[in-house]
Motif scaffolding. Structure first.
Motif, mmCIF file in Angstrom:
data_model
loop_
_atom_site.group_PDB
_atom_site.id
_atom_site.type_symbol
_atom_site.label_atom_id
_atom_site.label_comp_id
_atom_site.label_asym_id
_atom_site.label_seq_id
_atom_site.Cartn_x
_atom_site.Cartn_y
_atom_site.Cartn_z
ATOM 1 N N SER A 168 0.778 -1.270 -0.127
ATOM 2 C CA SER A 168 -0.072 -0.021 -0.034
ATOM 3 C C SER A 168 0.863 1.109 -0.005
ATOM 4 O O SER A 168 0.700 2.189 -0.848
ATOM 5 N N VAL A 198 -3.465 6.478 0.673
ATOM 6 C CA VAL A 198 -3.089 5.112 1.198
ATOM 7 C C VAL A 198 -4.133 4.361 1.601
ATOM 8 O O VAL A 198 -4.952 4.969 2.550
ATOM 9 N N PRO A 199 -4.498 3.177 1.245
ATOM 10 C CA PRO A 199 -5.606 2.383 1.547
ATOM 11 C C PRO A 199 -5.473 2.080 3.367
ATOM 12 O O PRO A 199 -4.279 1.986 3.702
ATOM 13 N N LEU A 204 -4.528 -3.735 -3.693
ATOM 14 C CA LEU A 204 -3.990 -2.669 -2.798
ATOM 15 C C LEU A 204 -3.160 -1.886 -3.577
ATOM 16 O O LEU A 204 -2.239 -1.068 -2.957
#
Length: 325
Positions: A168, A290-291, A193
């Motif tokens: 990620s 960012v996840p 991701l």
């Protein structure tokens, strides 16, 4: 307070939820009323006795909750007493949950420097999953390897917490990321991701397969949490950097010296991270899309044994969470 206590070393069944005394107040420390704690492979090693934790003991490095001295929602940095030298931790450095009670509890005491505001938008489970894997991945990729936009990264083992966080973070800053795994499903999940693809490490030729997937080029950086250095070096480009942060598959490795120095490779060791690394991680999260940390499953504290069994089975993708209150 309730806590998952172990009175002996061994398998998951040594963890039992019991009543233990609340943390005592002391200068320079604060108590966090935990809402969630995240499991790490490190906790398994603690439970087995690898770090000679004093018994009885409460494991757990990761957590998020309410700072009882300020009322703030916080995350806990499990890196205690790193020291002033950013190049390596000081002699007295330790990981929360090694030699003092950790986060498998309703409350935990930590030094004041080890609490930071909970990032906006994260659930309690996601916040608890962030600190150890986040600071470890940030330090490995950026403080140590100096990963930059436009470079290529190979992450070994697609399903672990550090691996998913590394994918990620690296994809968010513009690196091209590939992974290895024993599972096609986990490679597909890594694509979600930001990974460009992956290869199965069950094939002995996985380093060459990874290079082929990366348009036939070796990688600028390989992140190795399993200890397969010789194979990892085969995946690097000349002048590439191998960052090592674990030994889950191999405790010893034999390298051919001459090919190593002719290829101008760099071998970097790393572990956890400092408060400065944690600040850098939080800045990165604020600056890039960012996840959130990947959550595999959540369990009540009373189900800590089953949570550890799932962790050891290797079936999880992302973090396993204990809901502590």
């Amino acid at each position: 307070m309730k806590a998952a206590l172990q009175r002996e070393y061994g398998g998951p069944e040594v963890l039992r939820v019991e009543d233990v005394p609340d943390p005592e107040a002391r200068p320079g420390w604060t108590t966090v009323r935990l809402r969630a704690a995240a499991l790490n492979w490190h906790d398994v090693l603690v439970r087995r006795g690898q770090y000679s934790s004093p018994l009885p003991h409460v494991p757990g490095a990761d957590g998020a909750g309410i700072d009882e001295s300020t009322g703030e929602e916080v995350v806990v940095l499990p890196s205690l007493w790193w020291g002033s030298d950013e190049s390596a931790p000081a002699t007295g450095w330790e990981i929360l949950g090694d030699h003092r009670f950790g986060t498998y509890a309703e409350r935990v005491a930590v030094p004041v420097e080890c609490v930071r505001p909970k990032p906006a938008g994260l659930s309690w489970a996601q916040a608890a999953a962030l600190p150890l894997v986040g600071v470890t991945a940030y330090r490995a990729l950026f403080s140590r390897a100096g990963l930059r936009q436009g470079e290529s990264l190979l992450v070994l083992g697609a399903g672990g917490g550090v691996a998913t966080m590394a994918v990620s973070l690296a994809a968010a800053v513009g690196a091209t990321v590939f992974v290895t795994s024993s599972s096609v499903d986990k490679i597909d999940a890594a694509r979600d991701l930001g990974a460009a693809g992956g290869v199965l490490y069950t094939d002995d030729g996985w380093p060459e397969a990874a290079r082929e997937a990366n348009q036939g080029r070796g990688f600028d950086v390989v992140l190795d949490s399993v200890g397969t250095w010789a194979q990892s070096l085969r995946a690097l480009r000349p002048g590439g950097r191998l960052v090592v942060l674990g030994a889950s598959r191999s405790e010893h490795e034999e390298l051919a010296v001459r090919p190593y120095y002719f290829a101008q490779h760099t071998l970097l060791g790393t572990t956890m991270g400092s408060p400065a690394d944690f600040a850098g991680l939080l800045d990165l999260l604020a600056a890039y899309a960012v996840p959130p940390p990947v959550i595999d499953s959540t369990h009540p504290l009373d189900d800590v044994v089953e949570a550890h069994r799932r962790l050891e089975a290797g079936a999880a993708f992302g973090k396993i969470i204990l809901e502590t209150s």
